[in-house]
Scaffold this active site. Structure first.
Site, PDB file in Angstrom:
ATOM      1  N   ARG A 133      -2.148   9.834   7.426  1.00 16.91           N
ATOM      2  CA  ARG A 133      -1.336   8.645   7.167  1.00 16.91           C
ATOM      3  C   ARG A 133       0.145   8.955   7.369  1.00 16.91           C
ATOM      4  NH1 ARG A 133      -2.054   6.184   1.408  1.00 16.91           N
ATOM      5  NH2 ARG A 133      -4.151   5.847   2.242  1.00 16.91           N
ATOM      6  N   ARG A 189      29.203 -10.484  20.343  1.00 12.55           N
ATOM      7  CA  ARG A 189      27.882 -10.416  19.724  1.00 12.55           C
ATOM      8  C   ARG A 189      26.967 -11.458  20.330  1.00 12.55           C
ATOM      9  NH1 ARG A 189      25.940 -12.883  14.621  1.00 12.55           N
ATOM     10  NH2 ARG A 189      24.295 -11.357  14.926  1.00 12.55           N
ATOM     11  N   HIS A 247       1.281  28.240  21.396  1.00 12.62           N
ATOM     12  CA  HIS A 247       0.421  27.477  22.304  1.00 12.62           C
ATOM     13  C   HIS A 247      -0.909  27.118  21.636  1.00 12.62           C
ATOM     14  CE1 HIS A 247       3.242  28.894  25.408  1.00 12.62           C
ATOM     15  NE2 HIS A 247       3.085  30.079  24.840  1.00 12.62           N
ATOM     16  N   SER A 285     -15.752  10.188   3.911  1.00 16.05           N
ATOM     17  CA  SER A 285     -16.340   9.393   4.979  1.00 16.05           C
ATOM     18  C   SER A 285     -17.437   8.515   4.392  1.00 16.05           C
ATOM     19  CB  SER A 285     -16.929  10.310   6.065  1.00 16.05           C
ATOM     20  OG  SER A 285     -17.760   9.587   6.945  1.00 16.05           O
ATOM     21  N   ARG A 345       0.789  -1.230   0.000  1.00 20.68           N
ATOM     22  CA  ARG A 345       0.000   0.000   0.000  1.00 20.68           C
ATOM     23  C   ARG A 345       0.828   1.291   0.000  1.00 20.68           C
ATOM     24  NH1 ARG A 345      -5.446  -0.745   1.597  1.00 20.68           N
ATOM     25  NH2 ARG A 345      -5.576   1.392   2.364  1.00 20.68           N
ATOM     26  N   TYR A 346       1.976   1.285   0.620  1.00 18.92           N
ATOM     27  CA  TYR A 346       2.593   2.558   0.953  1.00 18.92           C
ATOM     28  C   TYR A 346       3.922   2.871   0.256  1.00 18.92           C
ATOM     29  CZ  TYR A 346      -0.855   2.219   4.733  1.00 18.92           C
ATOM     30  OH  TYR A 346      -2.010   2.077   5.444  1.00 18.92           O
ATOM     31  N   ASP A 397      21.099 -19.919   7.562  1.00 16.67           N
ATOM     32  CA  ASP A 397      20.767 -19.321   6.269  1.00 16.67           C
ATOM     33  C   ASP A 397      21.998 -19.047   5.405  1.00 16.67           C
ATOM     34  OD1 ASP A 397      21.629 -17.341   8.013  1.00 16.67           O
ATOM     35  OD2 ASP A 397      20.208 -15.819   7.307  1.00 16.67           O
TER      36      ASP A 397
END
Length: 476
Positions: free
Chosen positions: A296, A322, A152, A282, A13-14, A80
């Site tokens: 978003r 590590r 403010h 909406s 989606r992004y 891996d």
């Protein structure tokens, strides 16, 4: 596309296709192979028993990754890196004995992460520059339009729409400086061995320290890095991850501030983000024009900040040389931080490209508050006309409070100026001129021009080749 399993919305989606591709298994494991080739080449050049034909064989299958074979090996080996060593060795039988010679897993995993993060930062840099360029143009376009300032979140001394935009833009400029610094000064882990001591390489080179050091330098050079970590454990210090993700978090913070400002301004009907002809605000309230892009952007920004926090915790918990509890969190956090920041900048550029300004509403809102803000100017004009400063101050105070009461209690317009016009003490003051909003914005227009001239121009000169890049399509 499968609809039966979870799909990461950052990908679907992004974020851009390019950023998604950067963190793909194909790119990552091809990068591993390039690192193995660089190591083999350096070892060959420095006299180890690695032949050119073996290197050529590895190069011939560099991009041809058998992921199914690697998966079968990993199921058996539970490792891996070794799974990919074996899968590539099956494709390159003569080179099989020298793949990964002298290296530890972090030689490929860590160095690949640094390479991918550098490329990711360069991609973000181009988007950031384009957004800065567009936002500064918006600032220039509206540098002279007075608007109500806020401190403010209460009405304060007027500024201009363009000057406010420079505040958003300057945050991005500072983010760009940080990003440039991290790209330029990123260090390579290099060929440091199992716990960072280079012991295995020292054995391979029969105790020749100079050749071990030269191997490290050559590998870094082949992978395009001028700087190397001075020392490492098995991994490079995870502090580098924090430094990089802090820059991404800075971009997210800047975007969140701008997104929030725009949401407030849209609520005031002063400025709106783009709203397409068929867009629905909406499902229930058909009249709504919600600032979904800015919302978003803020949401993704908070996500980036949360990811950055987890990487900081990882630095703190790396014991001795590590521990492997950094692996899973880094696999999740680092790519997703880049994907989310990429998505933020796509949104930011889209919003800036389509901002809609409503000058009449802006002027109306300013006019409603301006009489109060003009009182100090009116007071000074009254004194110049021969009035008593203390007497005039008291009269302004009484009239202001009464005007404010009428506004707050009865919903009436601000009639302070009319009240002052009816007061003989202000008969010699040009009250009409006192309400010229341009008298109250100070150097805002000049500051916009100076900002563009001194800051933005040099950015445009450095990145001329990227400014013409088209904006990424907003997926949703």
């Amino acid at each position: 596309m499968s609809h039966e399993h979870y799909d990461n919305p950052l990908v679907s989606r992004y974020a851009s296709k390019a950023m998604s591709a950067l963190w793909s298994p194909q790119v990552r494991h091809a990068t591993w192979r390039k690192l193995w080739v660089a190591l083999a080449e350096a070892e060959h050049e420095l006299g180890l028993p690695v032949s050119q034909s073996q290197i050529d064989e590895l190069k011939s299958r560099l991009e041809d990754i058998d992921f199914a074979a690697a998966a079968r090996y990993e199921k058996e080996l539970r490792h891996d890196v070794m799974a990919h060593v074996h899968a590539w060795g099956d494709q390159c039988p003569s080179a099989r004995p020298i793949i990964h010679l002298g290296a530890t897993s972090c030689y490929v995993t860590d160095n690949a992460d640094l390479i991918l993060m550098r490329q990711g930062m360069e991609m973000l840099r181009d988007k950031l520059v384009a957004t800065i360029d567009r936002l500064s143009k918006f600032a220039v376009e509206y540098k002279d339009l007075p608007c109500l300032g806020y401190t403010h979140l209460q009405p304060a001394q007027p500024t201009t729409v363009g000057k406010r935009a420079t505040l958003w833009c300057y945050d991005l400029v500072l983010d760009l400086e940080d990003l440039e610094h991290r790209i330029e000064n990123l260090r390579f882990r290099g060929a440091k061995g199992t716990t960072g001591t280079q012991a295995t390489f020292l054995t391979l080179f029969n105790g020749d320290h100079a050749k071990v050091e030269e191997l490290d330098r050559r590998v870094a050079e082949k992978m395009g890095f001028a700087q190397r970590c001075a020392v490492t454990g098995q991994t490079y210090t995870r502090k580098l991850d924090v430094q990089i993700l802090d820059v991404l978090d800075g971009i997210a913070q800047s975007a969140h501030k701008t997104g929030t400002d725009l949401r407030i301004l849209q609520s005031n009907k002063e400025i709106e983000e783009p709203f397409e002809k068929q867009q629905i605000g909406s499902s229930a309230m058909a009249y709504k024009r919600n600032p979904m892009r800015s919302e978003r952007m803020c949401s993704l920004a908070r996500f980036v900040s949360s990811v950055t926090a987890s990487i900081g915790q990882t630095v703190a918990t790396q014991w001795m040389e590590r521990t492997l509890d950094d692996s899973a969190v880094r696999r999740l956090s680092i790519p997703q931080a880049f994907l989310a920041t990429d998505a933020i900048l796509i949104l930011y550029r889209n919003v800036v490209d389509g901002l809609v300004v409503y000058p009449k509403v802006i002027t109306q809102r300013l006019a409603a508050e301006l009489p109060f803000m003009a009182t100090e100017e009116i007071l000074m004009e009254g004194v110049r006309a021969g009035g008593d400063r203390q007497d005039l101050h008291e009269r302004v105070r009484i009239h202001s409070h009464e005007a404010a009461r009428q506004v707050k209690e009865h919903g009436l317009p601000n009639d302070l100026i009319e009240r002052l016009k009816g007061d003989a003490a202000f008969a010699k003051v040009d009250l009409g001129a006192a309400l010229d909003a341009r008298r109250f914005v100070g150097r805002a227009p000049e500051q916009v021009e100076q900002f563009v001239s001194e800051i933005i121009t040099s950015i445009r000169q450095r990145y001329q080749s990227t400014l013409g890049l088209a904006a990424e399509e907003l997926k949703v």
